[in-house]
Design a protein around this motif. Structure first.
Motif, PDB file in Angstrom:
ATOM      1  N   LEU A 172      -6.729  -3.760  10.745  1.00 39.22           N
ATOM      2  CA  LEU A 172      -6.904  -4.139   9.475  1.00 39.22           C
ATOM      3  C   LEU A 172      -5.877  -5.148   8.751  1.00 39.22           C
ATOM      4  O   LEU A 172      -6.453  -6.028   7.881  1.00 39.22           O
ATOM      5  CB  LEU A 172      -6.634  -2.806   8.420  1.00 39.22           C
ATOM      6  CG  LEU A 172      -7.727  -1.622   8.772  1.00 39.22           C
ATOM      7  CD1 LEU A 172      -7.709  -0.618   7.730  1.00 39.22           C
ATOM      8  CD2 LEU A 172      -9.169  -2.269   8.484  1.00 39.22           C
ATOM      9  N   ALA A 173      -4.570  -5.028   9.159  1.00 34.06           N
ATOM     10  CA  ALA A 173      -3.733  -6.175   8.823  1.00 34.06           C
ATOM     11  C   ALA A 173      -4.209  -7.584   9.109  1.00 34.06           C
ATOM     12  O   ALA A 173      -3.887  -8.613   8.657  1.00 34.06           O
ATOM     13  CB  ALA A 173      -2.306  -5.878   9.192  1.00 34.06           C
ATOM     14  N   ALA A 174      -4.603  -7.664  10.321  1.00 33.34           N
ATOM     15  CA  ALA A 174      -5.172  -8.936  11.078  1.00 33.34           C
ATOM     16  C   ALA A 174      -6.455  -9.487  10.211  1.00 33.34           C
ATOM     17  O   ALA A 174      -6.587 -10.796   9.863  1.00 33.34           O
ATOM     18  CB  ALA A 174      -5.302  -8.830  12.741  1.00 33.34           C
ATOM     19  N   MET A 175      -7.212  -8.492   9.857  1.00 29.81           N
ATOM     20  CA  MET A 175      -8.646  -8.891   9.134  1.00 29.81           C
ATOM     21  C   MET A 175      -8.265  -9.277   7.850  1.00 29.81           C
ATOM     22  O   MET A 175      -8.824 -10.237   7.276  1.00 29.81           O
ATOM     23  CB  MET A 175      -9.587  -7.690   9.202  1.00 29.81           C
ATOM     24  CG  MET A 175      -9.990  -7.282  10.492  1.00 29.81           C
ATOM     25  SD  MET A 175     -10.934  -5.763  10.243  1.00 29.81           S
ATOM     26  CE  MET A 175     -11.487  -5.611  12.330  1.00 29.81           C
ATOM     27  N   THR A 176      -7.200  -8.785   7.131  1.00 24.81           N
ATOM     28  CA  THR A 176      -6.835  -9.282   5.761  1.00 24.81           C
ATOM     29  C   THR A 176      -6.118 -10.614   5.783  1.00 24.81           C
ATOM     30  O   THR A 176      -6.394 -11.513   5.146  1.00 24.81           O
ATOM     31  CB  THR A 176      -5.681  -8.239   5.295  1.00 24.81           C
ATOM     32  OG1 THR A 176      -5.948  -6.906   5.342  1.00 24.81           O
ATOM     33  CG2 THR A 176      -5.051  -8.460   3.965  1.00 24.81           C
ATOM     34  N   ALA A 181      -7.084 -16.208   4.615  1.00 22.32           N
ATOM     35  CA  ALA A 181      -7.116 -17.805   5.100  1.00 22.32           C
ATOM     36  C   ALA A 181      -8.440 -18.125   5.219  1.00 22.32           C
ATOM     37  O   ALA A 181      -8.519 -19.290   5.613  1.00 22.32           O
ATOM     38  CB  ALA A 181      -6.556 -17.531   6.706  1.00 22.32           C
ATOM     39  N   GLU A 182      -9.529 -17.374   4.582  1.00 21.82           N
ATOM     40  CA  GLU A 182     -10.866 -17.799   4.631  1.00 21.82           C
ATOM     41  C   GLU A 182     -11.257 -18.456   5.994  1.00 21.82           C
ATOM     42  O   GLU A 182     -12.105 -19.178   6.285  1.00 21.82           O
ATOM     43  CB  GLU A 182     -10.866 -18.874   3.610  1.00 21.82           C
ATOM     44  CG  GLU A 182     -10.725 -18.606   2.076  1.00 21.82           C
ATOM     45  CD  GLU A 182     -11.053 -19.792   1.203  1.00 21.82           C
ATOM     46  OE1 GLU A 182     -11.242 -20.628   1.329  1.00 21.82           O
ATOM     47  OE2 GLU A 182     -11.128 -19.229  -0.143  1.00 21.82           O
ATOM     48  N   ALA A 183     -10.711 -17.617   6.974  1.00 22.35           N
ATOM     49  CA  ALA A 183     -11.411 -17.858   8.395  1.00 22.35           C
ATOM     50  C   ALA A 183     -12.496 -16.966   8.676  1.00 22.35           C
ATOM     51  O   ALA A 183     -12.600 -16.111   8.130  1.00 22.35           O
ATOM     52  CB  ALA A 183     -10.212 -17.386   9.365  1.00 22.35           C
ATOM     53  N   ALA A 184     -13.484 -17.668   9.467  1.00 15.02           N
ATOM     54  CA  ALA A 184     -14.391 -16.959   9.763  1.00 15.02           C
ATOM     55  C   ALA A 184     -14.366 -16.158  11.022  1.00 15.02           C
ATOM     56  O   ALA A 184     -13.610 -16.340  11.963  1.00 15.02           O
ATOM     57  CB  ALA A 184     -15.471 -18.024  10.602  1.00 15.02           C
ATOM     58  N   TRP A 185     -14.703 -14.724  10.833  1.00 16.03           N
ATOM     59  CA  TRP A 185     -14.548 -13.768  11.707  1.00 16.03           C
ATOM     60  C   TRP A 185     -15.684 -12.658  12.085  1.00 16.03           C
ATOM     61  O   TRP A 185     -16.298 -12.622  10.887  1.00 16.03           O
ATOM     62  CB  TRP A 185     -13.119 -13.270  11.533  1.00 16.03           C
ATOM     63  CG  TRP A 185     -13.115 -12.193  10.255  1.00 16.03           C
ATOM     64  CD1 TRP A 185     -12.879 -12.408   8.924  1.00 16.03           C
ATOM     65  CD2 TRP A 185     -13.284 -10.656  10.400  1.00 16.03           C
ATOM     66  NE1 TRP A 185     -12.805 -11.312   8.567  1.00 16.03           N
ATOM     67  CE2 TRP A 185     -13.123 -10.299   8.879  1.00 16.03           C
ATOM     68  CE3 TRP A 185     -13.483  -9.795  11.180  1.00 16.03           C
ATOM     69  CZ2 TRP A 185     -13.168  -8.985   8.715  1.00 16.03           C
ATOM     70  CZ3 TRP A 185     -13.733  -8.491  11.024  1.00 16.03           C
ATOM     71  CH2 TRP A 185     -13.581  -7.990   9.529  1.00 16.03           C
ATOM     72  N   CYS A 186     -15.921 -12.334  12.959  1.00 13.20           N
ATOM     73  CA  CYS A 186     -17.014 -11.404  13.333  1.00 13.20           C
ATOM     74  C   CYS A 186     -16.216  -9.875  13.274  1.00 13.20           C
ATOM     75  O   CYS A 186     -15.332  -9.835  14.308  1.00 13.20           O
ATOM     76  CB  CYS A 186     -17.647 -11.671  14.323  1.00 13.20           C
ATOM     77  SG  CYS A 186     -19.042 -10.497  15.136  1.00 13.20           S
ATOM     78  N   GLY A 187     -16.944  -8.852  12.829  1.00 13.57           N
ATOM     79  CA  GLY A 187     -16.484  -7.504  13.050  1.00 13.57           C
ATOM     80  C   GLY A 187     -17.060  -6.820  14.242  1.00 13.57           C
ATOM     81  O   GLY A 187     -18.418  -6.785  14.252  1.00 13.57           O
ATOM     82  N   VAL A 188     -16.586  -6.217  15.072  1.00 12.25           N
ATOM     83  CA  VAL A 188     -17.148  -5.574  16.171  1.00 12.25           C
ATOM     84  C   VAL A 188     -16.976  -4.324  15.976  1.00 12.25           C
ATOM     85  O   VAL A 188     -15.819  -3.583  15.880  1.00 12.25           O
ATOM     86  CB  VAL A 188     -16.900  -6.028  17.573  1.00 12.25           C
ATOM     87  CG1 VAL A 188     -17.405  -5.271  18.750  1.00 12.25           C
ATOM     88  CG2 VAL A 188     -16.786  -7.502  17.750  1.00 12.25           C
ATOM     89  N   PHE A 189     -17.969  -3.206  16.232  1.00 12.98           N
ATOM     90  CA  PHE A 189     -18.088  -1.861  15.917  1.00 12.98           C
ATOM     91  C   PHE A 189     -18.607  -1.326  17.464  1.00 12.98           C
ATOM     92  O   PHE A 189     -19.875  -1.687  17.717  1.00 12.98           O
ATOM     93  CB  PHE A 189     -18.915  -1.290  14.831  1.00 12.98           C
ATOM     94  CG  PHE A 189     -18.914   0.007  14.697  1.00 12.98           C
ATOM     95  CD1 PHE A 189     -17.701   0.795  14.264  1.00 12.98           C
ATOM     96  CD2 PHE A 189     -20.019   0.844  15.295  1.00 12.98           C
ATOM     97  CE1 PHE A 189     -17.690   2.245  14.244  1.00 12.98           C
ATOM     98  CE2 PHE A 189     -20.122   2.053  15.065  1.00 12.98           C
ATOM     99  CZ  PHE A 189     -18.992   2.805  14.604  1.00 12.98           C
TER     100      PHE A 189
END
Length: 378
Positions: A172-176, A181-189
């Protein structure tokens, strides 16, 4: 607006790596052609996930060593010159555990390569994130396994300590950080029998932290996961979870994919219009060839099949060898009469290979549900 611009540039280019043929995204422009290249920089990891598919955790002979910085850089040049590589995905293990990760990334950036970083987020501090954003990483892929620490940490078997926090807290800290940083990221479940009931809550957390893309992957046994087949969700559980993902993709304008095969003989995916479903891409134009820590090439990151060695062979020689044809032509007996075989490709044959020792065995999820197949195929 910034996120929509990103969808038209970064994410649409990335989609073919995530999903196989047949995926269509309304209004999207074509992504650049594959194939794609996953660089498994190390076998080391700071987590011990029960669902992990890294094949060396079950079959250590798949990896014979680990290349140094210069060897990786030489291999990357070779990929560009012989295979036309324009995009690399850094994976592992945990790629950020390599002391020279930033050196390898900077080299790729100087060579004009874009990159994707697959990480559990535990080592993605502000300094590393800034370096990645300045050196060509245009997509981060992070996993969140539940809406609470107990669920997530039980699957990662990494509870952490008071100083560093649990694996869930670190993710969660990394996702925050990515969100700020307005970086593009994909969440994997990764959907297992233990956490699939938290699909909605987990995806809501991803959306709240700025994910514009989500990947719903049913648990696909392999590596350490082959020792935990009980983690496979039921067909009913996957059906219910897909309805949630589809609903949320429409509501939040998410790019949603299910890159682990959902075989049509087990579950009709046609109602889920906002999810891109993928099947095995091995040997096709959208293949994602995987280069292990020792420089040996595999058809994908789930298989133990070795195609060749980039350190001693040309790319053309590796692809023209008999191993790739053997891998792509293997079909379980139960799947041979199926009219949808060319698209479905019998699910994940790599999982069958790793779990049962044969590419011609039904893959684990299919094998667990053979009683559901139409009578004329059994």
């Amino acid at each position: 607006m910034a996120r929509h611009n990103w969808l038209q540039t970064t994410l649409l280019r990335w989609q073919r790596e995530l999903v196989a043929e047949g995926v269509r995204l309304s209004g999207g422009r074509p992504a650049h052609a594959g194939p794609y290249y996953i660089l498994e920089l190390t076998t080391l990891c700071n987590q011990d996930c029960r669902y992990c598919y890294n094949v060396w955790k079950l079959l250590p002979e798949v990896v014979t060593g680990e290349m140094d910085t210069r060897q990786w850089c030489d291999l990357i040049v070779k990929l560009q010159e012989e295979a036309g590589c324009r995009l690399v995905t850094f994976s592992g293990g945990e790629p950020l555990l390599r002391d020279d990760f930033c050196d390898i990334l900077a080299f790729c950036h100087r060579r004009g390569l874009d990159s994707i970083l697959i990480t559990n987020g535990g080592l993605l501090n502000d300094e590393t994130l800034d370096f990645c954003l300045g050196h060509g990483v245009n997509m981060f892929e992070l996993t969140l396994l539940g809406a609470d620490a107990q669920t997530h940490d039980a699957l990662t078997r990494t509870r952490g300590c008071e100083a560093s926090g649990s694996s869930w807290e670190r993710a969660l800290a990394a996702m925050t950080r990515l969100y700020k940083a307005e970086a593009a990221w994909c969440g994997v479940f990764v959907a297992t029998s233990e956490n699939i009931g938290q699909t909605r809550q987990t995806l809501e957390m991803m959306v709240a932290l700025g994910a514009t893309a989500v990947m719903f992957n049913r648990f696909n046994p392999g590596g350490e996961g082959a020792r935990h087949l009980y983690l496979m969700p039921t067909v009913e559980q996957v059906r219910e979870a897909l309805a949630v993902v589809d609903e949320m993709a429409a509501a939040y304008d998410l790019f949603a994919t299910a890159s682990i095969p959902i075989m049509p003989c087990l579950l009709d995916t046609s109602p889920y219009r906002h999810i891109g479903f993928g099947f095995c891409a091995a040997g096709r134009d959208n293949a994602y060839y995987t280069i292990g820590p020792d420089g040996r090439v595999r058809p994908c990151n789930h298989t133990a099949t070795i195609l060749g060695d980039m350190r001693t062979q040309s790319w053309a020689e590796i692809l023209s060898g008999p191993a790739l044809d053997k891998f792509t032509s293997a079909v379980p007996e139960v799947c041979r009469p199926c009219p949808g075989l060319d698209a479905c490709r019998a699910g994940c044959r790599a999982a069958a290979e790793v779990c049962f020792g044969s590419l011609e065995e039904p893959e684990p999820w299919l094998k667990a549900n053979l009683d559901r197949l139409p009578a004329d195929t059994t």
